[in-house]
Design a protein around this motif. Structure first.
Motif, PDB file in Angstrom:
ATOM      1  N   GLN A   1       8.387 -21.798 -13.295  1.00 27.59           N
ATOM      2  CA  GLN A   1       7.013 -21.686 -13.788  1.00 27.59           C
ATOM      3  C   GLN A   1       6.476 -23.061 -14.162  1.00 27.59           C
ATOM      4  N   LEU A   2       7.356 -23.941 -14.597  1.00 31.09           N
ATOM      5  CA  LEU A   2       6.926 -25.256 -15.057  1.00 31.09           C
ATOM      6  C   LEU A   2       7.050 -26.353 -14.006  1.00 31.09           C
ATOM      7  N   VAL A   3       7.898 -26.156 -13.003  1.00 33.43           N
ATOM      8  CA  VAL A   3       8.131 -27.264 -12.063  1.00 33.43           C
ATOM      9  C   VAL A   3       7.990 -26.900 -10.587  1.00 33.43           C
ATOM     10  N   MET A   4       7.641 -25.674 -10.255  1.00 41.02           N
ATOM     11  CA  MET A   4       7.616 -25.281  -8.844  1.00 41.02           C
ATOM     12  C   MET A   4       6.653 -26.161  -8.060  1.00 41.02           C
ATOM     13  N   ALA A   5       7.198 -26.806  -7.044  1.00 48.70           N
ATOM     14  CA  ALA A   5       6.381 -27.636  -6.171  1.00 48.70           C
ATOM     15  C   ALA A   5       6.204 -26.969  -4.809  1.00 48.70           C
ATOM     16  N   ASP A   6       7.274 -26.376  -4.306  1.00 47.58           N
ATOM     17  CA  ASP A   6       7.253 -25.755  -2.991  1.00 47.58           C
ATOM     18  C   ASP A   6       7.900 -24.380  -3.093  1.00 47.58           C
ATOM     19  N   PRO A   7       7.162 -23.328  -2.821  1.00 52.13           N
ATOM     20  CA  PRO A   7       7.724 -21.983  -2.946  1.00 52.13           C
ATOM     21  C   PRO A   7       8.954 -21.764  -2.063  1.00 52.13           C
ATOM     22  N   ARG A   8       9.055 -22.493  -0.959  1.00 50.52           N
ATOM     23  CA  ARG A   8      10.236 -22.344  -0.104  1.00 50.52           C
ATOM     24  C   ARG A   8      11.488 -22.816  -0.828  1.00 50.52           C
ATOM     25  N   ASP A   9      11.373 -23.892  -1.592  1.00 51.79           N
ATOM     26  CA  ASP A   9      12.509 -24.361  -2.389  1.00 51.79           C
ATOM     27  C   ASP A   9      12.870 -23.339  -3.464  1.00 51.79           C
ATOM     28  N   THR A  10      11.862 -22.731  -4.050  1.00 52.31           N
ATOM     29  CA  THR A  10      12.105 -21.701  -5.055  1.00 52.31           C
ATOM     30  C   THR A  10      12.853 -20.524  -4.445  1.00 52.31           C
ATOM     31  N   MET A  11      12.456 -20.113  -3.252  1.00 50.06           N
ATOM     32  CA  MET A  11      13.148 -19.002  -2.590  1.00 50.06           C
ATOM     33  C   MET A  11      14.604 -19.354  -2.297  1.00 50.06           C
ATOM     34  N   VAL A  12      14.851 -20.585  -1.890  1.00 49.11           N
ATOM     35  CA  VAL A  12      16.237 -21.021  -1.658  1.00 49.11           C
ATOM     36  C   VAL A  12      17.036 -20.882  -2.952  1.00 49.11           C
ATOM     37  N   GLY A  13      16.453 -21.287  -4.056  1.00 50.16           N
ATOM     38  CA  GLY A  13      17.137 -21.185  -5.338  1.00 50.16           C
ATOM     39  C   GLY A  13      17.324 -19.766  -5.834  1.00 50.16           C
ATOM     40  N   LEU A  14      16.438 -18.855  -5.433  1.00 48.14           N
ATOM     41  CA  LEU A  14      16.521 -17.461  -5.874  1.00 48.14           C
ATOM     42  C   LEU A  14      17.394 -16.586  -4.975  1.00 48.14           C
ATOM     43  N   ALA A  15      17.710 -17.054  -3.791  1.00 45.90           N
ATOM     44  CA  ALA A  15      18.520 -16.251  -2.866  1.00 45.90           C
ATOM     45  C   ALA A  15      19.853 -15.825  -3.484  1.00 45.90           C
ATOM     46  N   PRO A  16      20.572 -16.702  -4.202  1.00 45.99           N
ATOM     47  CA  PRO A  16      21.814 -16.237  -4.828  1.00 45.99           C
ATOM     48  C   PRO A  16      21.596 -15.123  -5.843  1.00 45.99           C
ATOM     49  N   HIS A  17      20.513 -15.167  -6.587  1.00 42.65           N
ATOM     50  CA  HIS A  17      20.226 -14.125  -7.572  1.00 42.65           C
ATOM     51  C   HIS A  17      20.009 -12.778  -6.882  1.00 42.65           C
ATOM     52  N   LEU A  18      19.280 -12.803  -5.776  1.00 39.03           N
ATOM     53  CA  LEU A  18      19.042 -11.578  -5.027  1.00 39.03           C
ATOM     54  C   LEU A  18      20.351 -11.054  -4.430  1.00 39.03           C
ATOM     55  N   HIS A  19      21.160 -11.955  -3.911  1.00 39.08           N
ATOM     56  CA  HIS A  19      22.460 -11.564  -3.358  1.00 39.08           C
ATOM     57  C   HIS A  19      23.333 -10.919  -4.439  1.00 39.08           C
ATOM     58  N   VAL A  20      23.414 -11.539  -5.598  1.00 40.29           N
ATOM     59  CA  VAL A  20      24.265 -11.016  -6.670  1.00 40.29           C
ATOM     60  C   VAL A  20      23.722  -9.680  -7.166  1.00 40.29           C
ATOM     61  N   ALA A  21      22.415  -9.541  -7.271  1.00 39.52           N
ATOM     62  CA  ALA A  21      21.844  -8.251  -7.681  1.00 39.52           C
ATOM     63  C   ALA A  21      22.310  -7.151  -6.740  1.00 39.52           C
ATOM     64  N   ARG A  22      22.288  -7.419  -5.467  1.00 37.90           N
ATOM     65  CA  ARG A  22      22.739  -6.421  -4.489  1.00 37.90           C
ATOM     66  C   ARG A  22      24.238  -6.170  -4.618  1.00 37.90           C
ATOM     67  N   GLU A  23      25.008  -7.248  -4.795  1.00 35.01           N
ATOM     68  CA  GLU A  23      26.460  -7.105  -4.938  1.00 35.01           C
ATOM     69  C   GLU A  23      26.814  -6.231  -6.144  1.00 35.01           C
ATOM     70  N   LEU A  24      26.017  -6.323  -7.195  1.00 31.47           N
ATOM     71  CA  LEU A  24      26.265  -5.542  -8.407  1.00 31.47           C
ATOM     72  C   LEU A  24      25.681  -4.131  -8.310  1.00 31.47           C
ATOM     73  N   GLY A  25      25.022  -3.835  -7.210  1.00 30.57           N
ATOM     74  CA  GLY A  25      24.447  -2.507  -7.034  1.00 30.57           C
ATOM     75  C   GLY A  25      23.188  -2.274  -7.846  1.00 30.57           C
TER      76      GLY A  25
END
Length: 160
Positions: A74-98
């Motif tokens: 929220q404070l430093v996002m410059a490129d949403p594509r970089d943000t998505m790269v950083g969020l991909a692990p969170h989405l993966h782990v959410a799925r892994e945890l069901g």
């Protein structure tokens, strides 16, 4: 390149304090009061704790890691594509945890002021096509358990 827990250090105590002190719903004034060191600590915390959440199968820790990432972005996002790269692990782990990943991402987004980051969280969390390799990540086995590592052989250029 080394795995996240091996290469990213420091700031967990500060990040945990910041997360404890945040109100349930954030506004721009509250976010503006966070200093550079807090923002950096939140980013590091998020990258580290998403791995710990995977290892311990902790939905609460994953929520904290995602919240830390969201506040930092929220404070430093410059490129949403970089943000998505950083969020991909969170989405993966959410799925892994069901977990219900779209709901988790939407719940965290609801804490943020309306804007680009909140919108990105909602849309990215609802995606079904996100896979770690496509976003430049891979899971590696370490003596302490699974970890995440940027995949140097894959230049991540996610589509929107």
């Amino acid at each position: 390149m080394r795995p996240n827990l091996e290469r990213i250090h420091g700031g967990d105590a500060l990040a945990e304090q910041v997360l404890r002190d945040l109100p349930a719903v954030l506004d721009d004034a509250t976010l503006a009061r966070l200093g550079r060191s807090a923002v950096q600590a939140l980013g590091r915390y998020s990258a580290r704790q998403v791995v710990v959440a995977l290892r311990t199968r902790s939905a609460g820790l994953l929520r904290d890691a995602l919240t830390a990432a969201a506040v930092s972005e929220q404070l430093v996002m410059a490129d949403p594509r970089d943000t998505m790269v950083g969020l991909a692990p969170h989405l993966h782990v959410a799925r892994e945890l069901g977990l219900d990943a779209p709901r988790l991402f939407a719940d965290v987004a609801a804490r943020l002021p309306a804007g680009d980051v909140a919108t990105l969280l909602r849309t990215f969390g609802a995606r079904t096509d996100v896979r770690l390799p496509g976003f430049g990540w891979r899971i590696v086995d370490t003596p302490d358990g699974p970890d995440l590592m940027p995949d140097a052989g894959r230049a991540a250029a996610p589509s929107r």
